[in-house]
Write an enzyme that holds these catalytic residues in place. Structure first.
Site, PDB file in Angstrom:
ATOM      1  N   CYS A 170       4.926  -0.920   3.786  1.00  0.00           N
ATOM      2  CA  CYS A 170       4.699   0.378   4.527  1.00  0.00           C
ATOM      3  C   CYS A 170       5.666   0.625   5.800  1.00  0.00           C
ATOM      4  CB  CYS A 170       3.340   0.536   4.756  1.00  0.00           C
ATOM      5  SG  CYS A 170       2.454   0.730   3.459  1.00  0.00           S
TER       6      CYS A 170
ATOM      7  N   HIS B  48       3.971   6.554  10.003  1.00  0.00           N
ATOM      8  CA  HIS B  48       3.416   6.200   8.612  1.00  0.00           C
ATOM      9  C   HIS B  48       2.157   6.955   8.309  1.00  0.00           C
ATOM     10  CE1 HIS B  48       2.446   4.150   4.934  1.00  0.00           C
ATOM     11  NE2 HIS B  48       1.732   3.171   5.607  1.00  0.00           N
TER      12      HIS B  48
ATOM     13  N   ASN C 212      -0.741   7.867   1.011  1.00  0.00           N
ATOM     14  CA  ASN C 212       0.106   6.963   1.620  1.00  0.00           C
ATOM     15  C   ASN C 212       1.143   6.515   0.941  1.00  0.00           C
ATOM     16  OD1 ASN C 212       1.198   4.329   2.506  1.00  0.00           O
ATOM     17  ND2 ASN C 212      -0.713   3.371   2.982  1.00  0.00           N
TER      18      ASN C 212
HETATM   19  N1  COA Z   1     -15.437   6.180  -1.669  1.00  0.00           N
HETATM   20  C1  COA Z   1     -16.825   5.616  -1.444  1.00  0.00           C
HETATM   21  N2  COA Z   1     -16.869   4.736  -0.680  1.00  0.00           N
HETATM   22  C2  COA Z   1     -16.073   3.659  -0.447  1.00  0.00           C
HETATM   23  C3  COA Z   1     -14.606   3.896  -0.929  1.00  0.00           C
HETATM   24  C4  COA Z   1     -14.392   4.956  -1.398  1.00  0.00           C
HETATM   25  N3  COA Z   1     -13.024   5.480  -2.059  1.00  0.00           N
HETATM   26  N4  COA Z   1     -13.682   2.891  -0.611  1.00  0.00           N
HETATM   27  C5  COA Z   1     -14.859   1.954   0.280  1.00  0.00           C
HETATM   28  N5  COA Z   1     -16.060   2.684   0.006  1.00  0.00           N
HETATM   29  C6  COA Z   1     -17.099   2.032   0.796  1.00  0.00           C
HETATM   30  C7  COA Z   1     -17.214   0.607   0.862  1.00  0.00           C
HETATM   31  O1  COA Z   1     -17.497  -0.073  -0.386  1.00  0.00           O
HETATM   32  C8  COA Z   1     -18.261   0.382   2.108  1.00  0.00           C
HETATM   33  O2  COA Z   1     -19.518   0.067   1.534  1.00  0.00           O
HETATM   34  P1  COA Z   1     -20.668  -0.809   1.973  1.00  0.00           P
HETATM   35  O3  COA Z   1     -20.603  -0.588   3.361  1.00  0.00           O
HETATM   36  O4  COA Z   1     -21.601  -0.162   1.199  1.00  0.00           O
HETATM   37  O5  COA Z   1     -20.043  -2.186   1.540  1.00  0.00           O
HETATM   38  C9  COA Z   1     -18.011   1.414   2.917  1.00  0.00           C
HETATM   39  O6  COA Z   1     -17.365   2.516   2.026  1.00  0.00           O
HETATM   40  C10 COA Z   1     -17.439   1.226   4.082  1.00  0.00           C
HETATM   41  O7  COA Z   1     -15.954   0.458   3.882  1.00  0.00           O
HETATM   42  P2  COA Z   1     -15.040   0.164   4.989  1.00  0.00           P
HETATM   43  O8  COA Z   1     -13.711  -0.755   4.507  1.00  0.00           O
HETATM   44  O9  COA Z   1     -15.874  -0.633   6.334  1.00  0.00           O
HETATM   45  O10 COA Z   1     -14.624   1.704   5.370  1.00  0.00           O
HETATM   46  P3  COA Z   1     -13.499   2.127   6.681  1.00  0.00           P
HETATM   47  O11 COA Z   1     -14.106   3.090   7.553  1.00  0.00           O
HETATM   48  O12 COA Z   1     -12.914   1.001   7.089  1.00  0.00           O
HETATM   49  O13 COA Z   1     -12.374   2.917   5.670  1.00  0.00           O
HETATM   50  C11 COA Z   1     -10.304   2.617   4.863  1.00  0.00           C
HETATM   51  C12 COA Z   1     -11.762   2.367   4.647  1.00  0.00           C
HETATM   52  C13 COA Z   1      -9.654   1.820   3.608  1.00  0.00           C
HETATM   53  C14 COA Z   1     -10.161   4.092   4.491  1.00  0.00           C
HETATM   54  C15 COA Z   1      -9.774   2.141   5.963  1.00  0.00           C
HETATM   55  O14 COA Z   1     -10.228   0.707   6.297  1.00  0.00           O
HETATM   56  C16 COA Z   1      -8.500   1.957   6.199  1.00  0.00           C
HETATM   57  O15 COA Z   1      -7.703   2.926   5.965  1.00  0.00           O
HETATM   58  N6  COA Z   1      -7.788   0.796   6.591  1.00  0.00           N
HETATM   59  C17 COA Z   1      -6.338   0.740   6.502  1.00  0.00           C
HETATM   60  C18 COA Z   1      -5.621   1.044   5.269  1.00  0.00           C
HETATM   61  C19 COA Z   1      -4.237   0.995   5.490  1.00  0.00           C
HETATM   62  O16 COA Z   1      -3.679   1.392   6.376  1.00  0.00           O
HETATM   63  N7  COA Z   1      -3.707   0.294   4.647  1.00  0.00           N
HETATM   64  C20 COA Z   1      -2.100   0.329   4.466  1.00  0.00           C
HETATM   65  C21 COA Z   1      -1.601  -0.109   5.562  1.00  0.00           C
HETATM   66  S1  COA Z   1       0.085   0.738   5.353  1.00  0.00           S
END
Ligand code: COA
Length: 322
Positions: free
Chosen positions: A114, A249, A279
């Site tokens: 990314c 990004h 993304n």
């Molecule tokens: N739909 C519903 N629930 C989901 C889900 C989805 N698509 N994906 C994950 N969950 C659940 C998880 O299983 C977790 O459940 P649990 O608490 O029962 O275990 C809960 O949601 C919270 O997950 P968590 O990962 O803590 O959520 P978050 O607030 O961190 O959001 C992201 C998740 C992925 C959106 C976030 O962490 C993120 O954006 N991270 C960076 C991503 C990124 O920038 N990646 C690329 C870099 S280029």
């Protein structure tokens, strides 16, 4: 001293739109969860026979049209991608052929996920300033949908396909003021596709999918982007208030808002496309740039801060006068 300037921008999105509502029928997720946690509402997905080079070519032609250049003017092609058409040749070489660039100028791909576009822009700027070209095509293009596990709700809702391009030209006035590129390989397992060519083709078919520990990636992204923003302002001896636009990004609206807060910037001055594109990895920054240039928000002479963070980890920024 010679500088490089952005002379044109372009982008391309595949036709097929995948909405959050459709994803609700595929994995255990909801439109509300995806919007609240990421800001994403829809993303575009490449057609079955559509490849990264196809998207890259369309974006490149757009950017070349805006810049008023033709194939014979291009003397360097750099494509940032993690999802090349084939192991080799590079997408850049495929593209050079398709565009009819026959002047034997260099063409290569850059792989920084990314952060790929800021890496490619940094390399292009350095090469141009060192005299290895006058007109450079820099592209970010991805078909990330091909490396997603469509049964993994943690990742499949986040990404989309697309391509963005810029034409850089040598100039007496600074366009790209500085680029700042970083990597820290210690965190590679937080965000990776753990199989590939050298680990064996059999496994590659089975497991070559994005795997991510989202909340840990989130924290690192916010922290490293905050550092690189400071580094960019200090290196150029400018204040936050000197910036006209943040072109980040597009991974997650909450990460984008955190960087805007760090810069004391109103969201009105931040280009946000994550709701429509998801993304798109290396393609996200040049696509966002192109959207805001073409709708008239970004105007010549304005100062832009570009930044990205991705797997590796890799991250970086560029300060640009458009
Ligand atoms: N739909 C519903 N629930 C989901 C889900 C989805 N698509 N994906 C994950 N969950 C659940 C998880 O299983 C977790 O459940 P649990 O608490 O029962 O275990 C809960 O949601 C919270 O997950 P968590 O990962 O803590 O959520 P978050 O607030 O961190 O959001 C992201 C998740 C992925 C959106 C976030 O962490 C993120 O954006 N991270 C960076 C991503 C990124 O920038 N990646 C690329 C870099 S280029």
């Amino acid at each position: 001293m010679k500088y490089s300037r952005i002379a044109g921008t372009g982008s391309y999105l595949p036709q097929r739109v995948l909405t959050n509502a459709e994803l609700e029928t595929m994995v255990d997720t909801s439109d509300q969860w995806i919007r609240e946690r990421t800001g994403i509402e829809r993303r575009h997905i490449a057609g079955e026979s559509e490849t990264t080079a196809d998207l890259a070519e369309a974006a490149a032609r757009n950017a070349m049209d805006m810049a008023g250049v033709t194939a014979k003017d291009i003397d360097l092609v750099i494509v940032a991608t993690t999802t090349a058409d084939c192991v080799f040749p590079s997408v850049a070489c495929l593209l050079q052929n398709r565009l009819g660039i026959t002047n034997s100028s260099p063409a290569f791909d850059v792989q920084a996920v990314c952060a790929g576009f800021v890496y490619a822009l940094g390399i292009a700027n350095s090469m141009l300033r060192a005299g290895s070209g006058q007109t450079v095509l820099v592209i970010g293009a991805e078909t990330f949908s091909r490396i997603l596990n469509w049964e993994d709700r943690n990742t499949c809702v986040l990404f989309g396909d697309g391509a963005g391009a810029v034409v850089l030209k040598a100039s007496d006035e600074p366009g790209i003021h500085s680029t700042h590129l970083h990597a820290d390989g210690r965190y590679s397992e937080l965000l990776h596709v753990p199989e590939g060519v050298s680990r064996g083709y059999a496994e590659m078919q089975q497991q070559a999918y994005v795997q991510m520990r989202g909340s840990e990636v989130f924290k690192m992204a916010v922290s490293k982007l905050s550092e690189v923003v400071d580094e960019t302002l200090q290196a150029n001896n400018i204040e936050k208030s000197d910036l006209d636009w943040l072109v980040p990004h597009q991974a997650n609206l909450r990460i984008i808002k955190a960087t805007a807060r760090k810069l004391s910037m109103s969201m009105d001055n931040v280009v946000v496309t994550v709701q429509d594109h998801g993304n798109t990895s290396a393609a996200s920054i040049p696509m966002a740039l192109d959207v805001a240039v073409r709708d008239g928000r970004i105007k010549p002479g304005e100062k832009l801060l570009l930044e990205g963070f991705g797997g590796g980890f890799t991250w970086g920024s560029a300060l640009v006068t458009f």
